[in-house]
Write a protein that holds these residues in place. Structure first.
Motif, mmCIF file in Angstrom:
data_model
loop_
_atom_site.group_PDB
_atom_site.id
_atom_site.type_symbol
_atom_site.label_atom_id
_atom_site.label_comp_id
_atom_site.label_asym_id
_atom_site.label_seq_id
_atom_site.Cartn_x
_atom_site.Cartn_y
_atom_site.Cartn_z
ATOM 1 N N VAL A 177 -8.284 12.661 -14.007
ATOM 2 C CA VAL A 177 -9.419 11.739 -13.974
ATOM 3 C C VAL A 177 -8.966 10.318 -14.279
ATOM 4 O O VAL A 177 -7.915 10.101 -14.903
ATOM 5 C CB VAL A 177 -10.491 12.161 -14.996
ATOM 6 C CG1 VAL A 177 -10.959 13.586 -14.752
ATOM 7 C CG2 VAL A 177 -9.970 12.018 -16.431
ATOM 8 N N PRO A 178 -9.759 9.309 -13.881
ATOM 9 C CA PRO A 178 -9.465 7.932 -14.300
ATOM 10 C C PRO A 178 -9.755 7.740 -15.787
ATOM 11 O O PRO A 178 -10.407 8.568 -16.433
ATOM 12 C CB PRO A 178 -10.423 7.092 -13.433
ATOM 13 C CG PRO A 178 -10.880 8.002 -12.338
ATOM 14 C CD PRO A 178 -10.874 9.374 -12.925
ATOM 15 N N LEU A 179 -9.283 6.616 -16.316
ATOM 16 C CA LEU A 179 -9.457 6.309 -17.732
ATOM 17 C C LEU A 179 -10.929 6.375 -18.135
ATOM 18 O O LEU A 179 -11.804 5.865 -17.443
ATOM 19 C CB LEU A 179 -8.920 4.909 -18.045
ATOM 20 C CG LEU A 179 -7.420 4.671 -17.819
ATOM 21 C CD1 LEU A 179 -7.075 3.219 -18.190
ATOM 22 C CD2 LEU A 179 -6.571 5.643 -18.616
ATOM 23 N N GLY A 180 -11.177 7.026 -19.263
ATOM 24 C CA GLY A 180 -12.524 7.102 -19.815
ATOM 25 C C GLY A 180 -13.313 8.314 -19.387
ATOM 26 O O GLY A 180 -14.282 8.699 -20.063
ATOM 27 N N VAL A 181 -12.938 8.934 -18.275
ATOM 28 C CA VAL A 181 -13.720 10.059 -17.751
ATOM 29 C C VAL A 181 -13.426 11.344 -18.526
ATOM 30 O O VAL A 181 -14.214 12.287 -18.501
ATOM 31 C CB VAL A 181 -13.470 10.234 -16.234
ATOM 32 C CG1 VAL A 181 -14.263 11.400 -15.671
ATOM 33 C CG2 VAL A 181 -13.839 8.955 -15.486
ATOM 34 N N LYS A 182 -12.331 11.377 -19.240
ATOM 35 C CA LYS A 182 -12.007 12.572 -20.034
ATOM 36 C C LYS A 182 -13.140 12.919 -20.994
ATOM 37 O O LYS A 182 -13.517 14.092 -21.124
ATOM 38 C CB LYS A 182 -10.712 12.338 -20.820
ATOM 39 C CG LYS A 182 -10.314 13.501 -21.718
ATOM 40 C CD LYS A 182 -8.980 13.234 -22.406
ATOM 41 C CE LYS A 182 -8.567 14.393 -23.300
ATOM 42 N NZ LYS A 182 -7.224 14.167 -23.913
ATOM 43 N N ALA A 183 -13.703 11.916 -21.658
ATOM 44 C CA ALA A 183 -14.793 12.171 -22.605
ATOM 45 C C ALA A 183 -15.991 12.799 -21.910
ATOM 46 O O ALA A 183 -16.685 13.639 -22.494
ATOM 47 C CB ALA A 183 -15.192 10.880 -23.306
ATOM 48 N N ARG A 184 -16.254 12.389 -20.666
ATOM 49 C CA ARG A 184 -17.343 12.998 -19.907
ATOM 50 C C ARG A 184 -17.093 14.494 -19.750
ATOM 51 O O ARG A 184 -18.002 15.309 -19.949
ATOM 52 C CB ARG A 184 -17.431 12.368 -18.515
ATOM 53 C CG ARG A 184 -17.592 10.862 -18.466
ATOM 54 C CD ARG A 184 -18.995 10.446 -18.787
ATOM 55 N NE ARG A 184 -19.281 9.101 -18.331
ATOM 56 C CZ ARG A 184 -20.172 8.306 -18.895
ATOM 57 N NH1 ARG A 184 -20.852 8.723 -19.957
ATOM 58 N NH2 ARG A 184 -20.396 7.092 -18.419
ATOM 59 N N LEU A 185 -15.884 14.853 -19.347
ATOM 60 C CA LEU A 185 -15.569 16.255 -19.095
ATOM 61 C C LEU A 185 -15.587 17.075 -20.375
ATOM 62 O O LEU A 185 -16.059 18.215 -20.385
ATOM 63 C CB LEU A 185 -14.211 16.380 -18.400
ATOM 64 C CG LEU A 185 -14.251 16.396 -16.868
ATOM 65 C CD1 LEU A 185 -14.874 15.121 -16.313
ATOM 66 C CD2 LEU A 185 -12.870 16.605 -16.277
ATOM 67 N N VAL A 186 -15.091 16.496 -21.446
ATOM 68 C CA VAL A 186 -15.116 17.210 -22.726
ATOM 69 C C VAL A 186 -16.549 17.498 -23.139
ATOM 70 O O VAL A 186 -16.882 18.591 -23.632
ATOM 71 C CB VAL A 186 -14.367 16.394 -23.800
ATOM 72 C CG1 VAL A 186 -14.579 17.016 -25.188
ATOM 73 C CG2 VAL A 186 -12.875 16.338 -23.466
ATOM 74 N N ASP A 187 -17.458 16.539 -22.928
ATOM 75 C CA ASP A 187 -18.872 16.756 -23.227
ATOM 76 C C ASP A 187 -19.469 17.863 -22.357
ATOM 77 O O ASP A 187 -20.480 18.470 -22.734
ATOM 78 C CB ASP A 187 -19.668 15.465 -23.004
ATOM 79 C CG ASP A 187 -19.431 14.437 -24.101
ATOM 80 O OD1 ASP A 187 -18.903 14.811 -25.166
ATOM 81 O OD2 ASP A 187 -19.775 13.257 -23.886
ATOM 82 N N MET A 188 -18.854 18.123 -21.213
ATOM 83 C CA MET A 188 -19.329 19.173 -20.307
ATOM 84 C C MET A 188 -18.637 20.507 -20.561
ATOM 85 O O MET A 188 -18.836 21.465 -19.815
ATOM 86 C CB MET A 188 -19.108 18.744 -18.851
ATOM 87 C CG MET A 188 -19.907 17.520 -18.448
ATOM 88 S SD MET A 188 -19.505 16.962 -16.758
ATOM 89 C CE MET A 188 -20.411 15.407 -16.691
ATOM 90 N N GLY A 189 -17.817 20.572 -21.606
ATOM 91 C CA GLY A 189 -17.225 21.841 -21.998
ATOM 92 C C GLY A 189 -15.774 22.047 -21.631
ATOM 93 O O GLY A 189 -15.205 23.110 -21.911
ATOM 94 N N VAL A 190 -15.144 21.046 -21.026
ATOM 95 C CA VAL A 190 -13.735 21.173 -20.661
ATOM 96 C C VAL A 190 -12.870 20.954 -21.898
ATOM 97 O O VAL A 190 -13.120 20.034 -22.687
ATOM 98 C CB VAL A 190 -13.359 20.151 -19.569
ATOM 99 C CG1 VAL A 190 -11.871 20.254 -19.227
ATOM 100 C CG2 VAL A 190 -14.202 20.378 -18.322
ATOM 101 N N GLN A 191 -11.856 21.771 -22.066
ATOM 102 C CA GLN A 191 -10.937 21.605 -23.186
ATOM 103 C C GLN A 191 -10.158 20.294 -23.012
ATOM 104 O O GLN A 191 -9.623 20.017 -21.947
ATOM 105 C CB GLN A 191 -9.973 22.779 -23.271
ATOM 106 C CG GLN A 191 -10.636 24.103 -23.608
ATOM 107 C CD GLN A 191 -9.642 25.253 -23.625
ATOM 108 O OE1 GLN A 191 -8.554 25.163 -23.064
ATOM 109 N NE2 GLN A 191 -10.025 26.346 -24.265
#
Length: 360
Positions: A177-191
Motif C-alpha cells: 500500500v502507499p504511505l498511510g494506508v497501512k493504518a486503514r487496513l489494520v483497522d479492517m483487521g489486517v495484521q
C-alpha cells in the motif's frame, strides 16, 4: 438527496470513531510528498483547475444524468478456481473483476489489485453507487492470494467488507500500500506485519515479483476531514521479463513521462479511463488524456480500467470505451477491452472484442 444525507451521516459516524495523531507533522515527514499533515501532488502548472466542492455536489444533486447506467446486462464470464489453476504457471495472466479490480496469476501465484467485491462503492451498504454486474468469481471462492495491492483509500478502490473478509479468512500473504494506508487496513483487521507501505519510486521484491510504487496526480480520504492524510500511487509489477503498469486514478501530468523514462517498456498498461468530468479534470483523465498517458509510459498494449462497473460521474457509461476505441483506431493503439471475467495472457496474441457496442 437521500443518498447525500446518508453519506454525510456515515462520514460523521466515521469521524467520531477515527483515531488522530497528535504529532502528524512528524509522521511520514521524510517523504518528499509530505507537507505538514497531508500528502501533495507533484508541481504541475498545467493542471486543469477543479470546480468547488459545492459546485460538484450541486451537479450531482440537480443535474439529470443521461445513460449513465446500462439498460442491458454487462456481459460477465463466470470464473472458477479450476479454470485459474489450468492457466499456464509459466505465463502471466490478468483477469478483470470490474472497475479497477483485477485478479492476476503471476508465475503461478495469485495477486489482487484494488479488490472491490462489495455491492456498492460507499461507506454504507444501503446507499451509494451500486455495481452494474456481479464479480465473475465470488470472494469466498478465491484461491489463496500471494499479495494484495492497494492504490489509494477511496471507496471504489479500498472496500472494507472485502478487506475484512480477506483478513479474517487468512488467505493473503502480504498487502502492499502507499504511505498511510497501512493504518486503514489494520483497522479492517489486517495484521500489521503483513502490510508494507511504499512512497513513490520505492520498490520491493516478493514471491518473484518486483513491485514499484509510482506517482499519480490524485487525492485521498474516506471522511469529511481526512483529505490527503494518506498517499495515492500507481504500481509497476515486473515478473520475469514482463512488466505491467497500473496507473490507478490520476489526472494527466508529467509524471507519466517520468514513469516511461525510468521504468517504461511495459508489456501491458492498465490505465484509468472513466469517471472524468470538466469539474474535476485535475484528478481524472479524459479518454484523450488516457491515450496520451499510454504513449508517455511507453507500453505495448493499452488496457482501460475504471469504467463499466459503477456510476461515478455524469458521462454516459459507454462514453469512455467509445471514445478510446475511436482513438485507438486513429493512432494504431493496440487496445485490450476484455469482458468481465475474461483472462488476458500478457504478451500473447488475442482477438479483442468491443463487447459494449451493441449494449444500451
Amino acid at each position: 438527496m437521500r443518498f447525500l444525507l446518508t453519506l454525510a451521516l456515515a462520514a460523521c459516524a466515521a469521524l467520531a470513531s477515527c483515531a488522530t495523531s497528535g504529532d502528524c507533522e512528524a509522521l511520514y515527514a521524510a517523504s518528499p510528498q509530505r507537507q505538514g499533515c497531508v500528502f501533495v501532488n507533484l508541481p504541475n502548472p498545467q493542471a486543469k483547475p477543479n470546480a468547488s466542492g459545492w459546485a460538484i455536489w450541486s451537479r450531482f444533486l440537480f443535474e439529470a444524468k443521461v445513460n449513465a447506467v446500462p439498460v442491458d446486462p454487462i456481459p460477465v464470464q463466470p470464473l472458477t478456481v479450476a479454470q485459474l489453476e489450468a492457466l499456464d504457471a509459466n505465463a502471466n495472466h490478468v483477469v478483470r473483476l470490474g472497475h479497477s479490480s483485477h485478479l492476476l496469476k503471476l508465475g503461478g501465484r495469485y495477486w489482487l489489485i484494488d479488490p472491490v467485491f462489495g455491492e456498492r462503492a460507499s461507506p454504507v451498504g444501503f446507499a451509494g453507487p451500486k455495481r452494474f454486474h456481479a464479480p465473475p468469481i465470488a470472494l469466498q471462492a478465491l484461491p489463496p492470494i500471494e499479495g494484495v495491492i492497494v492504490s489509494h483509500d477511496h471507496y471504489d478502490h479500498l472496500d472494507k467488507p472485502t478487506i475484512e473478509y480477506l483478513a479474517g479468512a487468512g488467505r493473503v500473504q502480504r498487502f502492499f500500500v502507499p504511505l498511510g494506508v497501512k493504518a486503514r487496513l489494520v483497522d479492517m483487521g489486517v495484521q500489521a506485519d503483513r502490510v508494507q507501505e511504499f512512497d513513490w519510486w520505492q520498490s520491493a521484491d516478493h514471491a518473484g515479483v518486483v513491485l514499484t510504487a509510482t506517482p499519480a496526480q490524485h487525492f485521498s480520504g474516506r471522511t469529511l476531514t481526512d483529505r490527503n492524510r494518506t498517499l495515492w500511487a500507481g504500481w509497476v509489477l515486473q515478473t520475469g521479463e514482463q512488466k505491467i503498469y497500473y496507473s490507478s486514478d490520476s489526472g494527466y501530468f508529467g509524471g507519466f513521462k517520468q514513469i516511461g523514462e525510468r521504468l517504461g517498456g511495459f508489456d501491458l498498461a492498465l490505465i484509468e479511463n472513466g469517471a472524468y468530468d470538466a469539474y474535476w479534470s485535475a484528478v481524472h483523465m479524459t479518454p484523450e488524456e488516457t491515450a496520451q498517458a499510454f504513449a508517455d509510459v511507453r507500453a505495448r498494449v493499452l488496457y482501460p480500467v475504471h469504467n463499466s462497473t459503477f456510476d461515478l460521474a455524469m458521462h454516459p457509461w459507454r462514453d469512455p470505451l467509445d471514445r478510446l476505441a475511436k482513438l485507438a483506431d486513429q493512432h494504431q493503439i493496440t487496445l485490450a477491452t476484455p469482458e468481465i471475467g475474461e483472462v488476458l495472457t500478457v504478451g500473447q496474441p488475442r482477438a479483442n472484442r468491443r463487447w459494449w457496442v451493441d449494449l444500451k
